[in-house]
Enzyme design. Sequence first.
Site, PDB file in Angstrom:
ATOM      1  N   GLU A 233       0.834  -1.197   0.000  1.00 35.48           N
ATOM      2  CA  GLU A 233       0.000   0.000   0.000  1.00 35.48           C
ATOM      3  C   GLU A 233       0.874   1.255   0.000  1.00 35.48           C
ATOM      4  O   GLU A 233       0.519   2.300   0.541  1.00 35.48           O
ATOM      5  CB  GLU A 233      -0.942  -0.031   1.214  1.00 35.48           C
ATOM      6  CG  GLU A 233      -1.871  -1.252   1.195  1.00 35.48           C
ATOM      7  CD  GLU A 233      -2.700  -1.418   2.468  1.00 35.48           C
ATOM      8  OE1 GLU A 233      -2.748  -0.483   3.290  1.00 35.48           O
ATOM      9  OE2 GLU A 233      -3.300  -2.501   2.630  1.00 35.48           O
TER      10      GLU A 233
ATOM     11  N   HIS B  67      -4.502   3.717   4.600  1.00 35.76           N
ATOM     12  CA  HIS B  67      -4.298   2.419   3.950  1.00 35.76           C
ATOM     13  C   HIS B  67      -4.963   2.461   2.574  1.00 35.76           C
ATOM     14  O   HIS B  67      -5.545   3.457   2.175  1.00 35.76           O
ATOM     15  CB  HIS B  67      -4.917   1.299   4.790  1.00 35.76           C
ATOM     16  CG  HIS B  67      -4.174   1.002   6.057  1.00 35.76           C
ATOM     17  ND1 HIS B  67      -3.426  -0.139   6.245  1.00 35.76           N
ATOM     18  CD2 HIS B  67      -4.073   1.696   7.222  1.00 35.76           C
ATOM     19  CE1 HIS B  67      -2.892  -0.138   7.453  1.00 35.76           C
ATOM     20  NE2 HIS B  67      -3.270   0.970   8.068  1.00 35.76           N
TER      21      HIS B  67
ATOM     22  N   GLU C 137      -9.273   3.784   4.205  1.00 36.46           N
ATOM     23  CA  GLU C 137      -8.918   2.928   3.077  1.00 36.46           C
ATOM     24  C   GLU C 137      -9.111   3.736   1.789  1.00 36.46           C
ATOM     25  O   GLU C 137     -10.222   3.908   1.304  1.00 36.46           O
ATOM     26  CB  GLU C 137      -9.797   1.676   3.058  1.00 36.46           C
ATOM     27  CG  GLU C 137      -9.664   0.801   4.299  1.00 36.46           C
ATOM     28  CD  GLU C 137      -8.390  -0.019   4.307  1.00 36.46           C
ATOM     29  OE1 GLU C 137      -7.626   0.037   3.314  1.00 36.46           O
ATOM     30  OE2 GLU C 137      -8.146  -0.721   5.310  1.00 36.46           O
TER      31      GLU C 137
END
Length: 298
Positions: free
Chosen positions: A63, A206, A265
């Site tokens: 990531e 993330h 995310e």
Amino acid sequence: MSRLDCDFGPRQLAERIYKLEKAYPFVTISTIGTSVLGKPIYAIRIGSGDFRWHFNGACHANEWITSLLLMKFAEQYAHAFFTCNKLGIKDADELFHRCSLWIVPMLNPDGVELVQQGLSLQYPNYEQLLEWNRGTDRFHRWKANARGVDLNDQFPAHWEEEQERRAIREPGPRDYGGTAPLTEPEARVLMEWTLKQDFHAVLALHTQGEEIYWNYRNQEPPESKDWAERLARASGYRAVYLEGSDAGYKDWFISHFRRPGFTVEAGWGHNPLPLDNFDEVYDDVMKLLVEALDLSPS
């Protein structure tokens, strides 16, 4: 475009940080510790206000785009303050004096390097890494650090329950939480540094899914839900009440401090996210991070 141009690893990060510090004397650079293989883990401070925010990225190796997102945000923020302009739709000078922001753009530099460069014979513990990666020298699915430990399963927040849930008993690309909490230097230095800085709120960046996780076992403060909804409106992401997950940095922070903590995310797709849509992902993330700074009490 070459492979090197498409990657943003420890070397590129160090170069960008050096340029940022040289260009803007009000930006402070420090090192909070080192990785398993001795790479520095950098922190960037921007702002002088009483409210202390922390953002971090690249906890998971594949990531690594989160490091580039945070670095671009730091550069844009510094430039906006220096030129007396807005950061997004907010006044950069007001944000600067409202809060102090510490950014750790790359928590897992060893893992990032593995994902981007692959495994060579000169690499430390070559045979072990090859075995942990199921015999392949391609590490594009690798989330862990150089010892095959998932750093976001390393924090003392119901660690034992997370290990039972994961049921991963040995090092590998992902989801192995180690033999105990905080065995890995990257997780340990982040926790110790967080305790020292006594942050009022934290945000771990993330990928992927365009979601915002804001709760932990009913230990989050009342404002967390409202903050998450504001972040969601600013970015177009979805605020999600998450259950059945433990041992993450956000989980530990909420449990220990009873203060707002978020896992974001970013983007959508398969990790590692390609850079083709970087500008679109950054636009959403930038708006979310600006909104986070604006949440700080004046």
